[in-house]
Scaffold this active site. Sequence first.
Site, PDB file in Angstrom:
ATOM      1  N   HIS A 149      21.581   4.769 -49.943  1.00  0.00           N
ATOM      2  CA  HIS A 149      21.490   4.319 -48.485  1.00  0.00           C
ATOM      3  C   HIS A 149      22.410   4.870 -47.973  1.00  0.00           C
ATOM      4  O   HIS A 149      24.396   4.847 -48.608  1.00  0.00           O
ATOM      5  CB  HIS A 149      21.583   2.998 -48.579  1.00  0.00           C
ATOM      6  CG  HIS A 149      21.942   2.503 -47.276  1.00  0.00           C
ATOM      7  ND1 HIS A 149      21.566   2.528 -45.506  1.00  0.00           N
ATOM      8  CD2 HIS A 149      23.165   1.086 -46.465  1.00  0.00           C
ATOM      9  CE1 HIS A 149      21.663   2.106 -44.668  1.00  0.00           C
ATOM     10  NE2 HIS A 149      22.091   1.643 -44.961  1.00  0.00           N
ATOM     11  N   CYS A 206      18.245  -2.810 -44.876  1.00  0.00           N
ATOM     12  CA  CYS A 206      18.316  -1.471 -45.379  1.00  0.00           C
ATOM     13  C   CYS A 206      18.219  -1.022 -46.087  1.00  0.00           C
ATOM     14  O   CYS A 206      17.999   0.135 -46.746  1.00  0.00           O
ATOM     15  CB  CYS A 206      20.198  -0.462 -45.067  1.00  0.00           C
ATOM     16  SG  CYS A 206      21.604  -1.558 -43.538  1.00  0.00           S
ATOM     17  N   ASN A 258      24.276   5.028 -40.329  1.00  0.00           N
ATOM     18  CA  ASN A 258      23.868   4.818 -40.488  1.00  0.00           C
ATOM     19  C   ASN A 258      22.216   4.326 -39.888  1.00  0.00           C
ATOM     20  O   ASN A 258      22.415   3.512 -39.141  1.00  0.00           O
ATOM     21  CB  ASN A 258      24.260   3.050 -41.156  1.00  0.00           C
ATOM     22  CG  ASN A 258      24.339   2.024 -41.708  1.00  0.00           C
ATOM     23  OD1 ASN A 258      22.386   2.111 -41.543  1.00  0.00           O
ATOM     24  ND2 ASN A 258      24.404   0.794 -42.487  1.00  0.00           N
TER      25      ASN A 258
HETATM   26  N1  ACO Z   1      37.920   2.687 -33.880  1.00  0.00           N
HETATM   27  C1  ACO Z   1      38.965   2.370 -34.555  1.00  0.00           C
HETATM   28  N2  ACO Z   1      39.808   1.553 -35.194  1.00  0.00           N
HETATM   29  C2  ACO Z   1      38.726   0.342 -35.939  1.00  0.00           C
HETATM   30  C3  ACO Z   1      36.803   0.425 -35.405  1.00  0.00           C
HETATM   31  C4  ACO Z   1      36.979   2.445 -34.880  1.00  0.00           C
HETATM   32  N3  ACO Z   1      34.906   2.475 -34.382  1.00  0.00           N
HETATM   33  N4  ACO Z   1      36.391  -0.336 -35.768  1.00  0.00           N
HETATM   34  C5  ACO Z   1      37.302  -1.265 -36.308  1.00  0.00           C
HETATM   35  N5  ACO Z   1      38.484  -0.543 -36.347  1.00  0.00           N
HETATM   36  C6  ACO Z   1      39.635  -1.080 -36.150  1.00  0.00           C
HETATM   37  C7  ACO Z   1      39.607  -2.688 -36.520  1.00  0.00           C
HETATM   38  O1  ACO Z   1      39.793  -3.415 -35.732  1.00  0.00           O
HETATM   39  C8  ACO Z   1      40.706  -2.742 -38.135  1.00  0.00           C
HETATM   40  O2  ACO Z   1      41.923  -3.096 -37.239  1.00  0.00           O
HETATM   41  P1  ACO Z   1      43.501  -4.016 -37.089  1.00  0.00           P
HETATM   42  O3  ACO Z   1      43.631  -3.887 -38.573  1.00  0.00           O
HETATM   43  O4  ACO Z   1      43.741  -4.226 -36.470  1.00  0.00           O
HETATM   44  O5  ACO Z   1      42.333  -5.791 -37.151  1.00  0.00           O
HETATM   45  C9  ACO Z   1      41.035  -1.375 -38.920  1.00  0.00           C
HETATM   46  O6  ACO Z   1      40.399  -0.503 -37.670  1.00  0.00           O
HETATM   47  C10 ACO Z   1      40.551  -1.834 -40.155  1.00  0.00           C
HETATM   48  O7  ACO Z   1      39.328  -2.392 -39.948  1.00  0.00           O
HETATM   49  P2  ACO Z   1      38.358  -2.499 -41.150  1.00  0.00           P
HETATM   50  O8  ACO Z   1      37.091  -3.355 -40.541  1.00  0.00           O
HETATM   51  O9  ACO Z   1      39.163  -3.032 -43.121  1.00  0.00           O
HETATM   52  O10 ACO Z   1      37.937  -1.295 -41.890  1.00  0.00           O
HETATM   53  P3  ACO Z   1      36.987  -0.478 -42.977  1.00  0.00           P
HETATM   54  O11 ACO Z   1      38.160   0.470 -43.770  1.00  0.00           O
HETATM   55  O12 ACO Z   1      36.873  -2.044 -43.853  1.00  0.00           O
HETATM   56  O13 ACO Z   1      35.348  -0.022 -42.253  1.00  0.00           O
HETATM   57  C11 ACO Z   1      33.735  -0.509 -42.170  1.00  0.00           C
HETATM   58  C12 ACO Z   1      35.309  -0.904 -41.432  1.00  0.00           C
HETATM   59  C13 ACO Z   1      32.718   0.927 -41.428  1.00  0.00           C
HETATM   60  C14 ACO Z   1      32.836  -1.314 -41.020  1.00  0.00           C
HETATM   61  C15 ACO Z   1      33.183  -0.660 -43.375  1.00  0.00           C
HETATM   62  O14 ACO Z   1      33.839  -2.356 -43.401  1.00  0.00           O
HETATM   63  C16 ACO Z   1      31.955  -0.261 -43.799  1.00  0.00           C
HETATM   64  O15 ACO Z   1      30.857   0.847 -43.531  1.00  0.00           O
HETATM   65  N6  ACO Z   1      31.161  -1.087 -44.118  1.00  0.00           N
HETATM   66  C17 ACO Z   1      29.774  -2.132 -44.641  1.00  0.00           C
HETATM   67  C18 ACO Z   1      28.998  -1.677 -44.138  1.00  0.00           C
HETATM   68  C19 ACO Z   1      27.691  -1.721 -44.679  1.00  0.00           C
HETATM   69  O16 ACO Z   1      27.035  -0.985 -45.617  1.00  0.00           O
HETATM   70  N7  ACO Z   1      26.803  -2.427 -44.156  1.00  0.00           N
HETATM   71  C20 ACO Z   1      25.125  -2.437 -45.039  1.00  0.00           C
HETATM   72  C21 ACO Z   1      23.983  -1.955 -44.754  1.00  0.00           C
HETATM   73  S1  ACO Z   1      24.322  -2.140 -42.750  1.00  0.00           S
HETATM   74  C22 ACO Z   1      22.382  -3.423 -42.527  1.00  0.00           C
HETATM   75  O17 ACO Z   1      22.011  -4.230 -43.641  1.00  0.00           O
HETATM   76  C23 ACO Z   1      21.587  -3.324 -41.161  1.00  0.00           C
END
Ligand code: ACO
Length: 326
Positions: free
Chosen positions: A253, A113, A283
């Site tokens: 980003h 990214c 994203n």
């Molecule tokens: N729908 C419903 N529930 C979901 C979904 C979904 N799509 N996805 C995950 N959950 C659930 C999980 O299973 C988890 O359930 P559990 O507690 O029963 O295990 C719960 O939701 C919470 O999951 P978390 O991973 O803790 O959720 P979080 O609040 O961290 O959000 C996310 C996840 C959106 C991925 C976030 O962590 C994020 O944006 N991370 C950064 C991404 C990023 O910046 N990437 C870098 C660039 S990408 C690149 O370089 C290609």
Amino acid sequence: MRRSRITGTGSAVPEKILTNVDLEKIVDTTDEWITTRTGMKERHIAAEGEYTSTLATRAARQAMEMAGVAPDELDLIVLASVTPDFPFPATACIVQHNLGAVNAAAFDISAACSGFLYGLSVVDNFMKAGSVKKALVIGAEVLSRIVDWTDRNTCVLFGDGAGAVVLESAEGDRGILSTHIHSDGSYWELLNQPACGSRNPASQKIIDERLMFLRMQGNDVFKLAVRAMEDAALEALAANNLQTTDIDLFIPHQANRRIIDAIGKRLKLNEEQVCVNLERYGNTSAASIPIALDEANRAGRITDENVIVLDAFGGGLTWAAILLRW
Ligand code: ACO
């Protein structure tokens, strides 16, 4: 003083839109979860026969039209992507051919990214060295082809698209003022595509274990992203003796609304300063910043002399900030 100045911007996304409600039919998710956890509402998905080079070429043509630069005037094309058309040749070479940019050298950059900012930094250094006068920097992705559509943790997050800028070496105070790129490979496993390289070449086992798809430990990435992006933005401001109040437009980003809000809060930016469009694109990795830049530019949100900070974070891990005067 000669600086690398952006003289044209362009962007392109596929026609097909996939909404959160559409995703409810594909995986166990809800519009409410995706909206509140990410801020995303819809993303664009490439059609059959639409590749990273297709979107990149469309975005590049727009940027060149705005800049009034003809294909044979380009000295260099740098394309950032984690979803190139092929492992080789470089997608930049395919774009060069599509454009008829016969005098341009062309190569790809892999910095996830952060790739578009890495590309700007590389081209800025070519321009400072005097060997390049006019260049294209492109961020382009078709992430929908490496997303695991059975994994709700990742498939709701990504979209396809491309953004491009024309950079020209020009006399004066306007242009890129400083670039700051960083990496920490000790975190490489947090975010990767396990197969399709030399470590895990194609095999039935790869397909059975779904190793050709992107994997991410989102929670860990989230925390690291906020701190690294804040640090990079502050580093860019300090290098130019500027304060956060001097920023006219902050283009981060577009990975998650909560990441952007957290950085905005830490930097004490107001809403007008921060560019957010992830609700419509998801994203798009290397494409997210140039798409947002092009939208802001075409919407008249940027005027001459504006101070703009571009701020990115991604797999590698990589992160970067660039400060420019428009
Ligand atoms: N729908 C419903 N529930 C979901 C979904 C979904 N799509 N996805 C995950 N959950 C659930 C999980 O299973 C988890 O359930 P559990 O507690 O029963 O295990 C719960 O939701 C919470 O999951 P978390 O991973 O803790 O959720 P979080 O609040 O961290 O959000 C996310 C996840 C959106 C991925 C976030 O962590 C994020 O944006 N991370 C950064 C991404 C990023 O910046 N990437 C870098 C660039 S990408 C690149 O370089 C290609």
